[in-house]
Motif scaffolding. Structure first.
Motif, PDB file in Angstrom:
ATOM      1  N   UNK A   1     -29.353  79.471  28.030  1.00 55.04           N
ATOM      2  CA  UNK A   1     -29.253  78.608  26.850  1.00 55.04           C
ATOM      3  C   UNK A   1     -28.249  77.485  27.099  1.00 55.04           C
ATOM      4  N   UNK A   2     -27.194  77.786  27.832  1.00 50.56           N
ATOM      5  CA  UNK A   2     -26.240  76.729  28.195  1.00 50.56           C
ATOM      6  C   UNK A   2     -26.925  75.663  29.051  1.00 50.56           C
ATOM      7  N   UNK A   3     -27.793  76.082  29.963  1.00 49.25           N
ATOM      8  CA  UNK A   3     -28.548  75.132  30.784  1.00 49.25           C
ATOM      9  C   UNK A   3     -29.460  74.275  29.907  1.00 49.25           C
ATOM     10  N   UNK A   4     -30.108  74.906  28.919  1.00 48.38           N
ATOM     11  CA  UNK A   4     -30.951  74.166  27.985  1.00 48.38           C
ATOM     12  C   UNK A   4     -30.117  73.140  27.220  1.00 48.38           C
ATOM     13  N   UNK A   5     -28.941  73.531  26.768  1.00 51.43           N
ATOM     14  CA  UNK A   5     -28.069  72.588  26.061  1.00 51.43           C
ATOM     15  C   UNK A   5     -27.731  71.381  26.940  1.00 51.43           C
ATOM     16  N   UNK A   6     -27.439  71.632  28.209  1.00 54.74           N
ATOM     17  CA  UNK A   6     -27.148  70.526  29.133  1.00 54.74           C
ATOM     18  C   UNK A   6     -28.343  69.596  29.261  1.00 54.74           C
ATOM     19  N   UNK A   7     -29.524  70.180  29.305  1.00 60.42           N
ATOM     20  CA  UNK A   7     -30.742  69.390  29.421  1.00 60.42           C
ATOM     21  C   UNK A   7     -30.950  68.547  28.154  1.00 60.42           C
ATOM     22  N   UNK A   8     -30.722  69.152  27.003  1.00 61.03           N
ATOM     23  CA  UNK A   8     -30.881  68.426  25.733  1.00 61.03           C
ATOM     24  C   UNK A   8     -29.869  67.296  25.616  1.00 61.03           C
ATOM     25  N   UNK A   9     -28.667  67.490  26.182  1.00 54.39           N
ATOM     26  CA  UNK A   9     -27.637  66.450  26.132  1.00 54.39           C
ATOM     27  C   UNK A   9     -28.076  65.173  26.841  1.00 54.39           C
TER      28      UNK A   9
ATOM     29  N   UNK B   1     -37.522  76.354  28.882  1.00 53.10           N
ATOM     30  CA  UNK B   1     -36.509  75.301  28.835  1.00 53.10           C
ATOM     31  C   UNK B   1     -36.833  74.175  29.805  1.00 53.10           C
ATOM     32  N   UNK B   2     -37.372  74.537  30.961  1.00 50.01           N
ATOM     33  CA  UNK B   2     -37.704  73.539  31.973  1.00 50.01           C
ATOM     34  C   UNK B   2     -38.854  72.638  31.537  1.00 50.01           C
ATOM     35  N   UNK B   3     -39.791  73.166  30.747  1.00 51.98           N
ATOM     36  CA  UNK B   3     -40.976  72.395  30.352  1.00 51.98           C
ATOM     37  C   UNK B   3     -40.671  71.307  29.321  1.00 51.98           C
ATOM     38  N   UNK B   4     -39.778  71.611  28.389  1.00 48.26           N
ATOM     39  CA  UNK B   4     -39.537  70.708  27.257  1.00 48.26           C
ATOM     40  C   UNK B   4     -39.145  69.304  27.701  1.00 48.26           C
ATOM     41  N   UNK B   5     -39.875  68.327  27.183  1.00 49.53           N
ATOM     42  CA  UNK B   5     -39.518  66.929  27.405  1.00 49.53           C
ATOM     43  C   UNK B   5     -40.088  66.294  28.652  1.00 49.53           C
ATOM     44  N   UNK B   6     -40.688  67.091  29.539  1.00 51.16           N
ATOM     45  CA  UNK B   6     -41.280  66.520  30.752  1.00 51.16           C
ATOM     46  C   UNK B   6     -42.648  65.920  30.451  1.00 51.16           C
ATOM     47  N   UNK B   7     -43.023  64.917  31.209  1.00 54.68           N
ATOM     48  CA  UNK B   7     -44.329  64.276  31.088  1.00 54.68           C
ATOM     49  C   UNK B   7     -45.222  64.720  32.236  1.00 54.68           C
ATOM     50  N   UNK B   8     -46.514  64.545  32.054  1.00 53.76           N
ATOM     51  CA  UNK B   8     -47.486  64.854  33.097  1.00 53.76           C
ATOM     52  C   UNK B   8     -47.086  64.130  34.387  1.00 53.76           C
ATOM     53  N   UNK B   9     -47.100  64.882  35.490  1.00 55.78           N
ATOM     54  CA  UNK B   9     -46.744  64.323  36.788  1.00 55.78           C
ATOM     55  C   UNK B   9     -45.283  64.491  37.140  1.00 55.78           C
ATOM     56  N   UNK B  10     -44.441  64.813  36.178  1.00 53.91           N
ATOM     57  CA  UNK B  10     -43.023  65.012  36.464  1.00 53.91           C
ATOM     58  C   UNK B  10     -42.774  66.436  36.944  1.00 53.91           C
TER      59      UNK B  10
END
Length: 135
Positions: free
Chosen positions: A31-39, A95-104
Motif C-alpha cells: 500500500x505504501x508503494x501504491x501511495x508513492x505511485x499515486x503521488x 496497484x501496478x495496473x492503475x493509471x497505465x495506458x495501452x502499450x505502457x
C-alpha cells in the motif's frame, strides 16, 4: 523515477482510494508503494480520462514481460472482490495496473522480494469511456 511511465488517475478514483487507505490501521509495504505511485499521478476529472487508460472497474488484458501468458482482470476495490476474474487495487498487480495506458509497461514489486514488469495490452472496458462515472 523518471524511467517510470506517466500515469493518469481520475479524481473520483483518487478520492476513493485515499479514503480506503486512511481507514487502514497500518500500511503494508504494498500500500505504501501504491501511495508513492499515486503521488506521481496526473489527476484529471473522470470525463477527461483517455479511453485507453486503466481506471477502477476497468477490465484489462495484460501480461508480464518475459511471459507469454495473457491475463484478463477487472480492477476493483477490496470490498468488491468476488471472483478470480477480478484483482484488488491493493494487490501488487492491481496497484501496478492503475493509471497505465495501452502499450505502457511498469516494473512493480511483487511478493517474495521479486519484481515483474506489467504491460498493458488492451482496456476491454472502462467505466469512464462508457459514461459510467459513479461506480
Amino acid at each position: 523515477m523518471s524511467s517510470q511511465p506517466a500515469i493518469i488517475v481520475s479524481s473520483l478514483d483518487m478520492d476513493r482510494i485515499e479514503a480506503l487507505i486512511e481507514k487502514m490501521p497500518r500500511l503494508t509495504p504494498e500500500v505504501e508503494q501504491l501511495e508513492n505511485e499515486l503521488d506521481r499521478a496526473t489527476i484529471v476529472a473522470p470525463e477527461a480520462i483517455p479511453a485507453n487508460v486503466v481506471t477502477m472497474n476497468s477490465t484489462v488484458r495484460f501480461k508480464f514481460i518475459g511471459d507469454d501468458k495473457v491475463f484478463e482482470k477487472t480492477l476493483v476495490y477490496p470490498h468488491d472482490l468476488k471472483h478470480d476474474e477480478q484483482v484488488s487495487i491493493f494487490a501488487p498487480v492491481g496497484s501496478a495496473l492503475l493509471g497505465l495506458a495501452v502499450g505502457q509497461s511498469l516494473n512493480w514489486p511483487m511478493p517474495n522480494s521479486q519484481s515483474r514488469t506489467v504491460e498493458i495490452l488492451e482496456v476491454l472496458y472502462q467505466p469512464e469511456r462508457a459514461g459510467e462515472y459513479l461506480r
